[in-house]
Design a protein around this motif. Sequence first.
Motif, mmCIF file in Angstrom:
data_model
loop_
_atom_site.group_PDB
_atom_site.id
_atom_site.type_symbol
_atom_site.label_atom_id
_atom_site.label_comp_id
_atom_site.label_asym_id
_atom_site.label_seq_id
_atom_site.Cartn_x
_atom_site.Cartn_y
_atom_site.Cartn_z
ATOM 1 N N ALA A 3 0.852 -1.187 0.000
ATOM 2 C CA ALA A 3 0.000 0.000 0.000
ATOM 3 C C ALA A 3 0.892 1.243 0.000
ATOM 4 O O ALA A 3 2.017 1.208 0.489
ATOM 5 C CB ALA A 3 -0.903 -0.003 1.228
ATOM 6 N N PRO A 4 0.402 2.346 -0.542
ATOM 7 C CA PRO A 4 1.237 3.553 -0.574
ATOM 8 C C PRO A 4 1.611 4.010 0.833
ATOM 9 O O PRO A 4 0.876 3.780 1.790
ATOM 10 C CB PRO A 4 0.341 4.603 -1.232
ATOM 11 N N ASP A 5 2.777 4.616 0.921
ATOM 12 C CA ASP A 5 3.168 5.233 2.185
ATOM 13 C C ASP A 5 2.177 6.337 2.509
ATOM 14 O O ASP A 5 1.490 6.852 1.630
ATOM 15 C CB ASP A 5 4.573 5.841 2.071
ATOM 16 N N ARG A 6 2.129 6.716 3.768
ATOM 17 C CA ARG A 6 1.268 7.825 4.174
ATOM 18 C C ARG A 6 2.104 8.830 4.941
ATOM 19 O O ARG A 6 3.104 8.472 5.575
ATOM 20 C CB ARG A 6 0.098 7.329 5.020
ATOM 21 N N LEU A 7 1.701 10.079 4.866
ATOM 22 C CA LEU A 7 2.403 11.156 5.561
ATOM 23 C C LEU A 7 1.613 11.511 6.813
ATOM 24 O O LEU A 7 0.401 11.726 6.746
ATOM 25 C CB LEU A 7 2.548 12.361 4.648
ATOM 26 N N VAL A 8 2.305 11.554 7.933
ATOM 27 C CA VAL A 8 1.680 11.821 9.226
ATOM 28 C C VAL A 8 2.477 12.929 9.908
ATOM 29 O O VAL A 8 3.710 12.872 9.961
ATOM 30 C CB VAL A 8 1.681 10.555 10.102
ATOM 31 N N THR A 27 6.782 18.023 0.733
ATOM 32 C CA THR A 27 6.411 19.428 0.533
ATOM 33 C C THR A 27 5.219 19.779 1.405
ATOM 34 O O THR A 27 4.262 19.010 1.491
ATOM 35 C CB THR A 27 6.066 19.685 -0.946
ATOM 36 N N LEU A 28 5.283 20.947 2.044
ATOM 37 C CA LEU A 28 4.156 21.468 2.806
ATOM 38 C C LEU A 28 3.539 22.633 2.049
ATOM 39 O O LEU A 28 4.238 23.440 1.440
ATOM 40 C CB LEU A 28 4.599 21.967 4.184
ATOM 41 N N SER A 29 2.223 22.711 2.107
ATOM 42 C CA SER A 29 1.479 23.838 1.528
ATOM 43 C C SER A 29 0.295 24.127 2.438
ATOM 44 O O SER A 29 -0.002 23.355 3.355
ATOM 45 C CB SER A 29 1.015 23.501 0.109
ATOM 46 N N LEU A 30 -0.362 25.243 2.180
ATOM 47 C CA LEU A 30 -1.549 25.583 2.957
ATOM 48 C C LEU A 30 -2.730 24.783 2.424
ATOM 49 O O LEU A 30 -3.053 24.864 1.240
ATOM 50 C CB LEU A 30 -1.840 27.087 2.865
ATOM 51 N N ASP A 31 -3.348 24.013 3.279
ATOM 52 C CA ASP A 31 -4.543 23.255 2.913
ATOM 53 C C ASP A 31 -5.780 24.096 3.169
ATOM 54 O O ASP A 31 -6.745 24.042 2.428
ATOM 55 C CB ASP A 31 -4.612 21.962 3.733
ATOM 56 N N ARG A 77 -0.925 20.901 4.444
ATOM 57 C CA ARG A 77 -1.001 19.646 3.680
ATOM 58 C C ARG A 77 0.431 19.211 3.373
ATOM 59 O O ARG A 77 1.230 20.002 2.865
ATOM 60 C CB ARG A 77 -1.769 19.858 2.384
ATOM 61 N N ALA A 78 0.731 17.952 3.665
ATOM 62 C CA ALA A 78 2.038 17.372 3.347
ATOM 63 C C ALA A 78 1.870 16.452 2.143
ATOM 64 O O ALA A 78 0.934 15.645 2.097
ATOM 65 C CB ALA A 78 2.574 16.590 4.536
ATOM 66 N N THR A 79 2.778 16.576 1.161
ATOM 67 C CA THR A 79 2.729 15.730 -0.028
ATOM 68 C C THR A 79 4.125 15.182 -0.323
ATOM 69 O O THR A 79 5.138 15.819 -0.016
ATOM 70 C CB THR A 79 2.225 16.502 -1.267
ATOM 71 N N SER A 84 3.029 8.805 -2.004
ATOM 72 C CA SER A 84 2.491 8.729 -0.645
ATOM 73 C C SER A 84 1.110 9.367 -0.572
ATOM 74 O O SER A 84 0.778 10.254 -1.354
ATOM 75 C CB SER A 84 3.406 9.466 0.338
ATOM 76 N N THR A 85 0.336 8.907 0.396
ATOM 77 C CA THR A 85 -0.954 9.523 0.675
ATOM 78 C C THR A 85 -0.718 10.818 1.436
ATOM 79 O O THR A 85 0.080 10.835 2.391
ATOM 80 C CB THR A 85 -1.831 8.564 1.513
ATOM 81 N N ASN A 86 -1.365 11.899 1.025
ATOM 82 C CA ASN A 86 -1.169 13.204 1.657
ATOM 83 C C ASN A 86 -1.528 13.160 3.135
ATOM 84 O O ASN A 86 -2.396 12.409 3.555
ATOM 85 C CB ASN A 86 -2.032 14.268 0.982
#
Length: 168
Positions: free
Chosen positions: A47-52, A90-94, A132-134, A138-140
């Motif tokens: 399964a795809p990695d996830r970002l936490v 990468t971090l952005s404003l969600d 939001r982390a991308t 990986s799953t955001n």
Amino acid sequence: GGTNTRLGRQFGGLGEFMDGDIDELRVYSGAINAAQVAALHAAGVTAPDRLVFGTQPTTVTVLAPIAPAITVRVEDALGRLRTAFNGNVTLSLDQAPAEAILAGTTTVAAVGGIATFANLTVDQVGSTYRLRATAAGSTNGISATFTANPPSATRLVFTDAPTNTVQN
């Protein structure tokens, strides 16, 4: 609750059922041999990695570095740290006030599966910020909501000199 599903076969009340959890399910058009099963097992969960978010943003001050530094963990589907992951995160404003900007180094390479963002700032006052982390493959991840407060006043400045003053 759901319905229990048993895997295996049972003859006359005797037999074996699988006793465990299923991490991944694959469907094949035909039987696979023991070597193929062993290769799939060795490959592990696919399964795809996830970002936490490891360190969540808390209340911050506009234009001041967010402290403590925000960390993002790259985890597998079972929640284990992917220590071999050294790719970019990468971090952005969600979610943020209109026209808000996230400044600083917004893309960093993870080290041992953890990306650390040490110099981020936001430029608008607001109570609805979320990050939001991308990362590729990986799953955001989405941070907790946080607030940005205005900086404290450090001095009083008159832009026009007072007029018509009376001195006692």
